[in-house]
Design a protein around this motif. Structure first.
Motif, short mmCIF file in Angstrom:
data_model
loop_
_atom_site.label_atom_id
_atom_site.label_comp_id
_atom_site.label_asym_id
_atom_site.label_seq_id
_atom_site.Cartn_x
_atom_site.Cartn_y
_atom_site.Cartn_z
N VAL A 146 0.84 -1.20 0.00
CA VAL A 146 0.00 0.00 0.00
C VAL A 146 0.88 1.25 0.00
N GLY A 147 1.94 1.22 0.80
CA GLY A 147 2.87 2.34 0.85
C GLY A 147 3.55 2.58 -0.50
N LYS A 148 3.89 1.50 -1.20
CA LYS A 148 4.52 1.64 -2.52
C LYS A 148 3.53 2.20 -3.53
N ASP A 149 2.26 1.82 -3.40
CA ASP A 149 1.24 2.39 -4.27
C ASP A 149 1.14 3.89 -4.05
N ALA A 150 1.18 4.31 -2.77
CA ALA A 150 1.13 5.74 -2.45
C ALA A 150 2.36 6.46 -3.01
N TYR A 151 3.52 5.82 -2.87
CA TYR A 151 4.77 6.40 -3.39
C TYR A 151 4.67 6.67 -4.89
N LEU A 152 4.14 5.70 -5.63
CA LEU A 152 4.02 5.87 -7.09
C LEU A 152 3.04 6.98 -7.45
N PRO A 160 8.32 15.03 -3.50
CA PRO A 160 9.41 14.20 -2.98
C PRO A 160 8.88 13.19 -1.97
N CYS A 161 9.13 11.91 -2.21
CA CYS A 161 8.61 10.88 -1.31
C CYS A 161 9.52 9.65 -1.33
N LEU A 162 9.35 8.82 -0.29
CA LEU A 162 10.19 7.64 -0.11
C LEU A 162 9.33 6.47 0.32
N ALA A 163 9.76 5.26 -0.06
CA ALA A 163 9.10 4.03 0.41
C ALA A 163 10.12 2.91 0.30
N SER A 164 10.77 2.59 1.39
CA SER A 164 11.82 1.56 1.38
C SER A 164 11.25 0.20 1.72
N GLU A 165 11.74 -0.85 1.04
CA GLU A 165 11.26 -2.19 1.30
C GLU A 165 11.95 -2.82 2.51
N ASP A 166 13.21 -2.54 2.68
CA ASP A 166 13.99 -3.13 3.77
C ASP A 166 13.65 -2.44 5.09
N LEU A 167 13.43 -3.23 6.15
CA LEU A 167 13.05 -2.67 7.44
C LEU A 167 14.14 -1.79 8.03
N HIS A 168 15.39 -2.20 7.88
CA HIS A 168 16.49 -1.38 8.39
C HIS A 168 16.54 -0.04 7.66
N SER A 169 16.26 -0.08 6.36
CA SER A 169 16.22 1.16 5.60
C SER A 169 15.10 2.07 6.08
N GLN A 170 13.97 1.47 6.46
CA GLN A 170 12.86 2.28 6.97
C GLN A 170 13.23 2.93 8.30
N LEU A 171 13.98 2.23 9.13
CA LEU A 171 14.43 2.81 10.40
C LEU A 171 15.38 3.98 10.15
N MET A 254 -7.93 8.62 -1.08
CA MET A 254 -8.55 9.83 -0.53
C MET A 254 -7.49 10.92 -0.32
N LEU A 255 -6.36 10.54 0.29
CA LEU A 255 -5.30 11.51 0.55
C LEU A 255 -4.75 12.06 -0.76
N TYR A 256 -4.53 11.20 -1.72
CA TYR A 256 -3.93 11.60 -2.99
C TYR A 256 -4.86 12.52 -3.79
N VAL A 257 -6.10 12.11 -3.94
CA VAL A 257 -7.04 12.92 -4.73
C VAL A 257 -7.30 14.26 -4.06
N ALA A 258 -7.43 14.26 -2.72
CA ALA A 258 -7.65 15.52 -2.00
C ALA A 258 -6.43 16.43 -2.15
N TYR A 259 -5.24 15.84 -2.14
CA TYR A 259 -4.01 16.61 -2.34
C TYR A 259 -4.01 17.26 -3.73
N VAL A 260 -4.31 16.46 -4.75
CA VAL A 260 -4.34 16.97 -6.13
C VAL A 260 -5.38 18.09 -6.26
N GLN A 261 -6.52 17.90 -5.62
CA GLN A 261 -7.58 18.90 -5.68
C GLN A 261 -7.13 20.23 -5.07
N ARG A 262 -6.35 20.17 -4.00
CA ARG A 262 -5.91 21.37 -3.30
C ARG A 262 -4.81 22.11 -4.07
N ASP A 263 -4.04 21.38 -4.88
CA ASP A 263 -2.97 22.00 -5.68
C ASP A 263 -3.16 21.59 -7.14
#
Length: 283
Positions: A146-152, A160-171, A254-263
């Motif tokens: 889901v996070g990767k879908d949001a990233y795309l 600018p956004c990030l979504a790391s697969e490795d847990l250590h990378s997320q930390l 919801m977050l993405y479409v609302a963001y696009v609508q605002r900008d």
């Protein structure tokens, strides 16, 4: 409409012993409770009237009568839907029936999630995303997808956004965040240790945290600045997290479409510029 039964069911894990008895009786006898006075309900649930009143306040009803009216209305609506118990997957289900059950469960989860979404919190979350220098998405397993879908999605509008697969990378990602960024932590349970640790790291650095989680108090919900609650009507059959993933994806949309609508102008420009045509390409 805010679902009465759903909110009580989601609150159950954090309820006190007496409150659990009240909620369990309600869940087992929703139609009977809708017709009971508060004294009748308290006698049947072995709890005081004041306990029931306080519980109604916690769930979001100003008084017992308001709760009762909402429950009556919801009972009427639920009579128009098929019995959820009939939608459990059985070993000998036909493929056609399997399709019907999966679609029904998905629709039910989305409808329940709609009843849990607080538009004021959603609006506040979009504000945080708009102000953020960068957004980092956190999740494990299906929640990571889901996070990767949001990233795309946000990549398409040049956020600018990030979504790391490795847990250590997320930390490490969490430790590199500043107060000018935003972390979006996706965890249905709200207790996944790695996600809680990432949220703790960000909170200690005053990084705003948005959670996408279930409607109950959890270590993650306590840490988050904005909680976007979801529901999941999972099958008893061991199929993995199906409907929770669909609910999480809906909140991301919801977050993405609302963001696009605002900008709108800037985002539409980015979407046109980053569009990749599927025709005329050699593979």
């Amino acid at each position: 409409m805010q679902s009465v039964i759903l909110k009580f069911r989601e609150y159950l894990p954090q309820a006190s012993g007496t409150e659990k008895g009240v909620i369990q009786y309600l869940l087992a006898h929703p139609e009977e409770v809708a017709a009971m006075s508060i004294r009748e309900f308290s006698a049947r649930a072995f709890a005081s009237a004041s306990t029931i009143t306080r519980l109604c306040h916690k769930i979001g009803f100003s008084q017992y009568r308001q709760f009762q009216k909402a429950l009556m209305y919801e009972n009427a609506l639920r009579k128009e839907t098929i019995n959820a118990q009939n939608c459990e997957i059985q070993k000998d289900d036909s493929l056609e029936l399997l399709v019907d059950k999966i679609i029904y469960k998905s629709i039910l989860s989305l409808e329940d999630t709609k009843s849990l979404i607080d538009t004021a919190v959603l609006d506040q979350s979009v504000d945080l995303l708009l102000r953020a220098q960068k957004i980092a998405f956190f999740g494990v397993g299906a929640s990571l997808l889901v996070g990767k879908d949001a990233y795309l999605k946000f990549l398409r509008i040049n956020k600018p956004c990030l979504a790391s697969e490795d847990l250590h990378s997320q930390l490490v990602q969490a430790k590199n965040m500043t107060g000018d960024d935003v972390g979006v932590v996706i965890s249905y349970s709200g207790i996944t240790s790695e996600m809680v640790e990432c949220a703790q790291i960000m909170k200690s650095a005053n990084v705003p945290v948005i959670s996408i989680t279930c409607f109950r108090e959890s270590p993650l919900s306590k840490l988050a600045d904005c909680n976007l609650y979801i529901s999941a009507t999972e099958f008893e059959f061991r199929t993995g997290k199906l409907s929770s993933r669909i609910s999480q994806l809906a909140v991301i949309d919801m977050l993405y479409v609302a963001y696009v609508q605002r900008d709108y102008d800037a985002c539409m420009g980015s979407l046109k510029r980053t569009f990749i045509s599927k025709t005329g390409r050699e593979f």
